[in-house]
Write an enzyme that holds these catalytic residues in place. Structure first.
Site, PDB file in Angstrom:
ATOM      1  N   ARG A 284      -4.086   8.944  40.378  1.00  0.00           N
ATOM      2  CA  ARG A 284      -5.222   8.333  40.047  1.00  0.00           C
ATOM      3  C   ARG A 284      -5.316   6.849  39.188  1.00  0.00           C
ATOM      4  O   ARG A 284      -6.027   5.903  39.433  1.00  0.00           O
ATOM      5  CB  ARG A 284      -6.386   8.975  39.660  1.00  0.00           C
ATOM      6  N   THR A 285      -4.723   7.086  37.940  1.00  0.00           N
ATOM      7  CA  THR A 285      -4.774   6.183  37.123  1.00  0.00           C
ATOM      8  C   THR A 285      -4.184   4.844  37.724  1.00  0.00           C
ATOM      9  O   THR A 285      -4.741   3.676  37.556  1.00  0.00           O
ATOM     10  CB  THR A 285      -4.042   6.534  35.703  1.00  0.00           C
TER      11      THR A 285
ATOM     12  N   LYS B 137      18.786   1.364  32.924  1.00  0.00           N
ATOM     13  CA  LYS B 137      20.185   0.796  32.273  1.00  0.00           C
ATOM     14  C   LYS B 137      19.924   0.607  30.905  1.00  0.00           C
ATOM     15  O   LYS B 137      21.010   0.013  30.193  1.00  0.00           O
ATOM     16  CB  LYS B 137      20.270  -0.740  32.831  1.00  0.00           C
TER      17      LYS B 137
ATOM     18  N   ARG C 241       1.706   3.197  30.986  1.00  0.00           N
ATOM     19  CA  ARG C 241       2.038   4.745  30.870  1.00  0.00           C
ATOM     20  C   ARG C 241       3.171   5.012  30.463  1.00  0.00           C
ATOM     21  O   ARG C 241       4.242   4.567  30.937  1.00  0.00           O
ATOM     22  CB  ARG C 241       1.466   5.491  32.081  1.00  0.00           C
TER      23      ARG C 241
ATOM     24  N   HIS D 248      -5.648   8.608  26.064  1.00  0.00           N
ATOM     25  CA  HIS D 248      -5.805   8.025  27.361  1.00  0.00           C
ATOM     26  C   HIS D 248      -7.198   7.522  27.606  1.00  0.00           C
ATOM     27  O   HIS D 248      -8.066   8.114  28.142  1.00  0.00           O
ATOM     28  CB  HIS D 248      -5.590   9.264  28.604  1.00  0.00           C
TER      29      HIS D 248
HETATM   30  C1  NCD Z   1      -4.230  13.124  33.111  1.00  0.00           C
HETATM   31  C2  NCD Z   1      -3.113  12.163  32.337  1.00  0.00           C
HETATM   32  O1  NCD Z   1      -2.086  12.008  32.921  1.00  0.00           O
HETATM   33  O2  NCD Z   1      -3.143  12.699  31.326  1.00  0.00           O
HETATM   34  N1  NCD Z   1      -4.518  12.660  34.447  1.00  0.00           N
HETATM   35  C3  NCD Z   1      -4.874  11.444  34.743  1.00  0.00           C
HETATM   36  O3  NCD Z   1      -4.680  10.350  34.182  1.00  0.00           O
HETATM   37  N2  NCD Z   1      -6.261  11.458  35.539  1.00  0.00           N
HETATM   38  C4  NCD Z   1      -4.323  14.516  33.066  1.00  0.00           C
HETATM   39  C5  NCD Z   1      -3.220  15.421  33.288  1.00  0.00           C
HETATM   40  O4  NCD Z   1      -1.949  14.993  33.602  1.00  0.00           O
HETATM   41  O5  NCD Z   1      -3.225  16.454  33.115  1.00  0.00           O
END
Ligand code: NCD
Length: 309
Positions: A56-57, A85, A106, A134
């Site tokens: 999703r993100t 590397k 991320r 997040h």
């Molecule tokens: C979450 C994350 O990656 O922190 N998911 C997200 O971004 N929608 C939650 C999770 O991984 O449980």
């Protein structure tokens, strides 16, 4: 703050209540007038650097950028980049900042986004940093709550599951600290909310907090039931994970105990914590929540790049 132009988004703590209302209102305005904004990012490139898995993100950020007329580059796994590397995050960021106008990162380390921002000439958005924060997930969660419940103040909001390692609930708690809500933190004792988050919310003085291990007993009080996944990948000891992995499960039989307007949310992915039998219930809004993610990320991108003001 209000004007986000040129700013990084590193933590949910950076927003005032006024900033939040501004972002939420822009998400709605863009949605109501999609066509007007469909070319506003033309000629701009967003880099998505994902060192950890995501559906999703990453895809909602990319879709948001494309729907605003911009372009996207990046990687969805560290294994296909020069990280493999041995390249440092600092060197990757310095390089990608030359190719893009905005970086979405991320990473598995809590402080990664903050660290990256110090090496970047372009804004950095934290799209999940270890078990830290997040912030953009919490912004879309707040948008979902406001739109689906019609308000935020006065609600009874339950955050359920892994409150220790879950970064989404850390950021959401920071945002809710700006509102007069009753927050129920529901977790096994070993996964309770971290002290640094508790200290911040208590310091803000707006929220009434109840910490409990009682999931089913608390359910009838809640307007928002925010379920979370137990964060398997963060447990140092696999046995410890096994002992808590199925601790709270929302099943069909629990629907009857809910308030008539209660909403069930989840940042997703889910594992066992919400039965698929719930998906058709009017209480379940976790897939709708993913659409609010697209709306919010359009606003974030447009405001940071200064094309929306
Ligand atoms: C979450 C994350 O990656 O922190 N998911 C997200 O971004 N929608 C939650 C999770 O991984 O449980």
């Amino acid at each position: 703050m209000i004007s986000l132009e040129g700013h990084d988004i590193l933590s949910a703590k950076q927003f005032t209540r006024e900033d939040l209302e501004y972002l939420l209102d822009w998400s709605i305005k863009i949605e109501q007038d999609k066509k007007k904004f469909s070319e506003c990012m033309k000629g701009k490139i967003m880099g998505t650097l994902f060192y950890e898995p995501s559906t999703r993100t990453r895809l909602s950020f990319e879709s948001a950028m494309l729907r605003l007329g911009g372009s996207v580059t990046g990687f969805s796994s560290a294994t296909v980049s020069s990280v493999k590397k041995g390249e440092t995050l600092a060197d990757t960021i310095r390089t990608v900042a030359n190719y893009t106008d905005l970086i979405v990162l991320r990473h598995n380390n809590d402080g990664a986004a903050k660290h990256a921002a110090t090496f970047s000439d372009v804004p950095v958005i934290n799209a999940g940093s270890g078990s830290g924060e997040h912030p953009t997930q919490s912004l879309l969660d707040l948008l979902t709550i406001r739109q689906e419940c019609g308000k935020v103040d006065g609600l009874n909001i339950g955050l359920i599951g892994d409150l220790k390692f879950g970064r989404t609930v850390h950021s959401l708690t920071y945002l809710l600290a700006n509102y007069d809500v009753n927050l129920f933190l529901i977790s096994p004792h070993s996964l309770k909310m971290q002290n640094r988050v508790m200290d911040y919310v208590q310091g803000m003085g707006n929220v009434k907090i109840t910490e409990t291990t009682e999931f089913l007993k608390t359910l009838p009080n809640l307007d928002v039931i925010y379920m979370t996944r137990i964060q398997k990948e963060r447990f140092p000891d696999p046995e410890e994970y096994e002992s808590v992995k199925d601790v709270f499960k929302f099943e069909k039989k629990h629907l009857s105990s809910l308030k008539s307007n209660a909403k069930i949310m989840h940042p997703l992915p889910r594992v066992n914590e919400i039965s698929p039998e719930i998906d058709d219930s009017s209480h379940a809004i976790y897939f709708k929540q993913t659409y609010y993610g697209l709306m919010m990320r359009k606003a974030i991108i447009g405001l940071i790049m200064g094309v929306i003001k």
